[in-house]
Design a protein around this motif. Structure first.
Motif, PDB file in Angstrom:
ATOM      1  N   ALA A 275       0.812  -1.223   0.000  1.00 58.15           N
ATOM      2  CA  ALA A 275       0.000   0.000   0.000  1.00 58.15           C
ATOM      3  C   ALA A 275       0.844   1.270   0.000  1.00 58.15           C
ATOM      4  O   ALA A 275       0.453   2.283  -0.568  1.00 58.15           O
ATOM      5  N   ILE A 276       2.021   1.218   0.630  1.00 61.91           N
ATOM      6  CA  ILE A 276       2.842   2.428   0.743  1.00 61.91           C
ATOM      7  C   ILE A 276       3.799   2.589  -0.440  1.00 61.91           C
ATOM      8  O   ILE A 276       4.419   3.646  -0.614  1.00 61.91           O
ATOM      9  N   THR A 277       3.933   1.567  -1.268  1.00 60.79           N
ATOM     10  CA  THR A 277       4.926   1.594  -2.336  1.00 60.79           C
ATOM     11  C   THR A 277       4.767   2.818  -3.237  1.00 60.79           C
ATOM     12  O   THR A 277       5.732   3.470  -3.621  1.00 60.79           O
ATOM     13  N   GLN A 278       3.519   3.135  -3.528  1.00 64.71           N
ATOM     14  CA  GLN A 278       3.264   4.254  -4.418  1.00 64.71           C
ATOM     15  C   GLN A 278       3.592   5.611  -3.811  1.00 64.71           C
ATOM     16  O   GLN A 278       4.135   6.492  -4.473  1.00 64.71           O
ATOM     17  N   GLY A 279       3.262   5.761  -2.531  1.00 65.94           N
ATOM     18  CA  GLY A 279       3.371   7.089  -1.929  1.00 65.94           C
ATOM     19  C   GLY A 279       4.572   7.288  -1.033  1.00 65.94           C
ATOM     20  O   GLY A 279       4.750   8.376  -0.465  1.00 65.94           O
ATOM     21  N   ALA A 280       5.429   6.247  -0.908  1.00 57.84           N
ATOM     22  CA  ALA A 280       6.509   6.278   0.089  1.00 57.84           C
ATOM     23  C   ALA A 280       7.289   7.596   0.112  1.00 57.84           C
ATOM     24  O   ALA A 280       7.620   8.106   1.180  1.00 57.84           O
ATOM     25  N   GLY A 281       7.555   8.142  -1.054  1.00 57.69           N
ATOM     26  CA  GLY A 281       8.355   9.370  -1.118  1.00 57.69           C
ATOM     27  C   GLY A 281       7.518  10.637  -1.211  1.00 57.69           C
ATOM     28  O   GLY A 281       8.049  11.715  -1.474  1.00 57.69           O
TER      29      GLY A 281
END
Lengths: 413, 116
Positions: A275-281
């Motif tokens: 779930a966080i892969t897209q928004g991590a940065g």
């Protein structure tokens, strides 16, 4: 152009190595969850992807994904067989690391994405069909989608990138893409004789999950392609979301099934990581906490209820984990992204702009549609050339002995 | 006749286990002991390969189902097992029938038929 930076190069080399370690991690994670007679075949899916896609990538994969843009749809062949790639940076992607290092880093992404799909059709696909599938799928699905979302820069970029889509480490390109393709493949290959999960070695699956969590730091923090604040933020959002996903998945189990399980805990962590892969940065660690909580719960309900209700045999939950978690990640990024974390990003709905949500909805629909249709066509074509599925006798005997002439556990030796 | 206790061992392939258990359940056989075993008989094994070296595997994985009966007629058990397991090929397995002298339930000391 700032020129090469030793710290950035060392960091990305390390990050690429971490992502490579996710492939044995995935092999353990998947291998532990299947029957003992299929563990080698399942393991081999990951390692075969590492062998096949590593070569495909340096021959044509990289250039299709990251070569000079053609109409926003695909990369040109300028970099085929690594021509015109050297120690100099490609300013479209980074100004401080050699383009060859970017090739390496992205190679591991292409490999792991192909391997993730195998969770959908585990315990029943014939090996020749599998090899053809990952080769064609990577070339006709992964490479174009990677180009749409990540390829090129400015006016000469992939069409989704121009649309303003944000995908820090592959929520669209890796997660939604592999999850949907895994689901379509699972449906097309049909159900296994027995759908009931019979994991033969849970500690192995859990170790694999732990290695995935570790490797994900390279995946997400490494996607900054530089040693900077964005990388550090990505590291912490990644860890936070994994932890929150583990907590929410296990709470769901505890409330509904009355018992917290070890495999559930690590599965929730993987859902949080997806779930966080897209928004991590692009999001803050506090937002990552919420993203992980919802990601873990969404994955739980997909695996436990959606799968049972619809009756598809997504053996190792490629869709339940990567598809569902990835789609939530796409929405979540459009809600929680903020320029205060990353000035190169954008503000999401909770920071005053609805633009991102609009472009992300478009991207989700397009990628789900394209991945589903292309996977369907590829499997149909392969089905004309060779049998996709093992026969009943082979399924009973187990894929390890029937397809590979190998047995994982010789109890009397 | 009425006090006779019989033990039936069935050796067969793993894939038949669930069907057999379902069928036995239908004729009121609810207790059994099942083990994973390796065995060989008429059926030959297969070849496996380790780093390219061929290895003959003679022992194949099988299951052994042990049942002790007194009230359910033996014939019924045998018919049921044969009906489920028979494919006509080697590897279907074997059934062994024994007399049992006594049965003791440890928790309350019951013996014979009462202990089953």
């Amino acid at each position: 152009m700032k020129g090469l930076n030793g710290a950035d190069m060392a960091f990305v080399i390390f990050a690429a190595s971490l992502v490579m370690l996710m492939i044995p991690g995935l092999a353990l994670f998947y291998g532990g969850m299947v029957r003992s007679k299929n563990v080698l075949s399942t393991t081999l899916h990951s390692y075969a992807a590492l062998a096949v896609i590593s070569i495909q990538w340096i021959f044509i994969g990289y250039t299709l994904a990251f070569g000079p843009d053609k109409n926003g749809l695909i990369g040109g062949l300028d970099f085929a067989f690594l021509r015109n790639i050297g120690e100099l940076p490609n300013a479209d992607y980074s100004t401080t690391i050699p383009q060859l290092l970017f090739v390496i880093f992205q190679m591991m992404f292409a490999v792991i994405t192909a391997a993730v799909i195998s969770g959908g059709f585990a315990e029943r696909m014939r090996f020749p069909a599998f090899l053809l599938f990952i080769l064609l799928w990577s070339t006709f699905v992964y490479d174009p989608i990677a180009h749409w979302v990540w390829g090129g820069a400015g006016e000469n970029a992939g069409w989704l990138k121009k649309l303003g889509v944000l995908d820090f480490a592959g929520g669209f390109v890796v997660e939604i893409n592999s999850g949907i393709s895994g689901l379509v493949a699972a449906i097309m290959l049909g159900k296994r004789k027995k759908m009931r999960p019979e994991p033969h070695h849970l500690p192995m699956a859990i170790l694999g999950g732990g290695i995935l969590w570790f490797g994900w730091f390279g995946f997400n923090a490494g996607s900054a392609l530089a040693v900077n604040g964005v990388a550090v933020n990505a590291f912490l959002t990644t860890n936070t979301s994994a932890a929150a996903g583990a907590i929410s998945f296990v709470i769901c189990e505890w409330l509904i099934n009355k018992k917290p399980t070890a495999l559930g805990t690590i599965s929730g962590a993987i859902a949080g990581l997806v779930a966080i892969t897209q928004g991590a940065g692009y999001v803050t660690p506090m937002s990552a906490f919420i993203i992980g909580l919802i990601g873990g719960a969404a994955s739980f309900f997909a695996i436990v209820f959606l799968k049972a209700k619809l009756g598809y045999d997504d053996a190792l939950d490629a869709f339940g984990c990567h598809g569902v978690g990835g789609i939530w990640g796409a929405i979540a990024t459009a809600l929680f992204a903020t320029k205060s974390v990353n000035p190169a990003g954008a503000d999401g709905l909770f920071y005053g702009s609805a633009e991102l949500l609009k472009s992300h909805m478009i991207a989700v629909v397009v990628i789900v549609f394209y991945a589903a249709v292309a996977t369907f066509v590829i499997l149909k074509v392969i089905g004309k050339l060779t049998r996709l599925r093992i026969n009943k006798e082979e399924e009973t005997e187990g894929l390890d002995v029937a397809l590979h002439g190998e047995n994982a556990y010789n109890i009397f030796h | 006749m009425s006090d006779k206790i019989t033990k039936v061992d069935i050796l067969t392939s793993e894939s038949k286990l669930e069907d057999l258990m379902d069928a036995l359940n239908k004729i009121d056989i609810t207790g059994m002991t099942v083990s994973s075993v390796l065995g060989c008989g008429v059926q030959k094994g297969h070849k496996e390969y380790y780093r390219g070296t061929a290895v003959d595997i003679k022992l194949l994985p099988k299951v052994k189902i042990e049942i002790v009966i007194a009230n359910v007629p033996l014939e019924k058990v045998l018919e049921t097992a044969k009906a489920v397991l028979h494919t006509g090929q080697i590897g279907d397995g074997k059934i062994f029938v024994y007399d049992v002298e006594n049965v003791i339930r440890i928790s309350d000391g019951a013996e014979g038929k009462a202990a089953l």
